[in-house]
Motif scaffolding. Structure first.
Motif, PDB file in Angstrom:
ATOM      1  N   GLY A 107       0.784  -1.227   0.000  1.00 40.92           N
ATOM      2  CA  GLY A 107       0.000   0.000   0.000  1.00 40.92           C
ATOM      3  C   GLY A 107       0.814   1.273   0.000  1.00 40.92           C
ATOM      4  N   ALA A 108       2.131   1.161  -0.030  1.00 35.63           N
ATOM      5  CA  ALA A 108       2.966   2.363  -0.061  1.00 35.63           C
ATOM      6  C   ALA A 108       2.771   3.113  -1.369  1.00 35.63           C
ATOM      7  N   ARG A 109       2.931   4.420  -1.297  1.00 30.64           N
ATOM      8  CA  ARG A 109       2.947   5.243  -2.503  1.00 30.64           C
ATOM      9  C   ARG A 109       4.402   5.406  -2.951  1.00 30.64           C
ATOM     10  N   LEU A 110       4.577   5.650  -4.250  1.00 31.07           N
ATOM     11  CA  LEU A 110       5.924   5.595  -4.814  1.00 31.07           C
ATOM     12  C   LEU A 110       6.281   6.904  -5.503  1.00 31.07           C
ATOM     13  N   LEU A 111       7.440   7.453  -5.135  1.00 32.14           N
ATOM     14  CA  LEU A 111       8.029   8.568  -5.860  1.00 32.14           C
ATOM     15  C   LEU A 111       9.310   8.061  -6.506  1.00 32.14           C
ATOM     16  N   THR A 112       9.395   8.208  -7.814  1.00 27.34           N
ATOM     17  CA  THR A 112      10.541   7.706  -8.562  1.00 27.34           C
ATOM     18  C   THR A 112      11.344   8.867  -9.124  1.00 27.34           C
ATOM     19  N   ILE A 113      12.660   8.768  -8.999  1.00 27.12           N
ATOM     20  CA  ILE A 113      13.555   9.768  -9.572  1.00 27.12           C
ATOM     21  C   ILE A 113      14.352   9.102 -10.681  1.00 27.12           C
ATOM     22  N   GLY A 114      14.229   9.654 -11.894  1.00 27.88           N
ATOM     23  CA  GLY A 114      14.889   9.058 -13.049  1.00 27.88           C
ATOM     24  C   GLY A 114      16.259   9.645 -13.279  1.00 27.88           C
ATOM     25  N   GLY A 115      16.810   9.157 -14.357  1.00 26.43           N
ATOM     26  CA  GLY A 115      16.269   8.367 -15.433  1.00 26.43           C
ATOM     27  C   GLY A 115      15.551   9.242 -16.464  1.00 26.43           C
ATOM     28  N   ASP A 116      15.399   8.644 -17.680  1.00 19.96           N
ATOM     29  CA  ASP A 116      14.672   9.372 -18.715  1.00 19.96           C
ATOM     30  C   ASP A 116      13.187   9.034 -18.663  1.00 19.96           C
ATOM     31  N   HIS A 117      12.405   9.706 -19.519  1.00 23.19           N
ATOM     32  CA  HIS A 117      10.954   9.623 -19.400  1.00 23.19           C
ATOM     33  C   HIS A 117      10.381   8.303 -19.896  1.00 23.19           C
TER      34      HIS A 117
END
Length: 345
Positions: free
Chosen positions: A122-132
């Motif tokens: 149930g965790a929410r996710l913030l992702t740091i990239g990387g390309d789109h």
């Protein structure tokens, strides 16, 4: 060496910068604990060092750690939203996904599965990239977890709804076309924000309109102002589960030079942050910040801007309940819609 951390409301927070210098120690996002130090988390922050989908300048594979370094100056209290995100929720840095830099299809599958694994409780996710390119598998995972197509706010100088590059269907310029084709986006609630610059032809806009996207250009933000833009975006999104994707090139190169495909005439970092803050109360189920390329980032302007964008996105998610199933997510989505209506009165 002992880590002197802030603890509040039972949540293990960042290293206490009044007792440990900001420039000391390992760089996690905002100096937060690692995922293995907390076991379970409400919000996981993960890096995806992948840029095999770029069409111009590479280097975004180094973006996640660049943003982490820039985030050392972030503090526990967010005055713009009168919130303490790391006290409201357990937030942790989950490190980087290990993705294949030579096989884009395998990389996409890996990112999708990793995102599902990180949100299994149930965790929410913030992702740091990387390309789109990474937005497509992240949207697949977000839609699967939500149990329905998700709304999308896409902050970018570009549409990213082109069909192919050199015959390739999966690139950083195609993720949202693929997402529409796969039925994982709610096409009644999808918008670009901050677009500008030359296109290949008028058909680009016609295709985009056909897919269901609304467009708020950088000129719209300038002439109409943040408040009007936010009001229209909120009306379009309603109470749906929302995914927010931020290509840092939405900012003018004066604010974010460190990116692969810069375009003149962008919005300011202040405008971007204020628009994001205007999303408060909406059901943000996931988000990404991508296309930070440190090799071109003079004076770390881009890393600093991206770290603050990520911080505000975490703050928004920290005020939402942890959802353990698609049913719970739909319930929280309904609550967010009621909050939006109340806030508009």
């Amino acid at each position: 060496m002992e880590e002197l951390r802030i603890e509040e409301n039972g949540n293990l927070g960042p290293i206490d910068s009044s007792r440990v210098p900001r420039f000391a120690g390992a760089a996690t996002f905002a100096r937060l604990p690692r995922l293995d130090q907390v076991g379970q988390t409400d919000i996981a922050i993960v890096g995806v060092p992948f840029d095999a989908g770029v069409s111009y300048r590479p280097g975004a594979r180094f973006g996640a750690n660049h943003v982490r370094e820039a985030s050392r100056l972030l503090r526990p209290y967010n005055p713009a939203l009168d919130a303490s995100p790391f006290a409201n929720a357990q937030v942790a840095d989950a490190g980087d996904m290990a993705v294949n830099p030579f096989n884009i299809h395998e990389a996409i599958e890996t990112i999708q599965q990793n995102a599902l694994d990180l949100t299994a409780d149930g965790a929410r996710l913030l992702t740091i990239g990387g390309d789109h390119t990474i937005a497509l598998p992240l949207l697949r995972a977000a839609s699967e977890r939500a149990g329905e197509p998700v709304a999308l706010l896409h902050f970018d100088a570009h549409l990213d709804t082109w069909d192919t590059y050199f015959g390739a269907e999966y690139t950083h310029g195609t993720p949202f076309r693929r997402a529409v084709e796969e039925g994982i986006l709610d096409t009644d609630a999808i918008s670009h924000v901050g677009t500008r610059g030359p296109l290949y032809g008028k058909r680009d806009l016609e295709d985009d309109r056909r897919f269901g996207f609304g467009i708020v250009t950088s000129s719209d933000v300038y002439y109409k102002g943040v408040r009007e833009v936010v009001a229209k975006l909120r009306e379009r999104i309603g109470g749906r589960p929302l995914y927010v994707s931020v290509d840092i090139d939405v900012l003018d190169p004066a604010h974010a030079p460190g990116t692969g495909t810069p375009e003149a005439g962008g919005i300011t970092s202040r405008e971007l942050l204020e628009i994001l803050r205007g999303l408060r109360g909406l059901n943000v189920v996931g988000a990404d910040v991508v296309e930070v390329a440190p090799a071109y980032d003079h004076a770390e302007l881009t890393g600093v801007a991206a770290s603050h964008v990520a911080y505000d996105l975490v703050t928004l998610m920290s005020e939402l309940p942890k959802a353990n199933s698609a049913v719970d997510r739909r319930a929280s989505s309904g609550a967010a819609a009621q909050g939006t209506t109340a806030g508009a009165q």
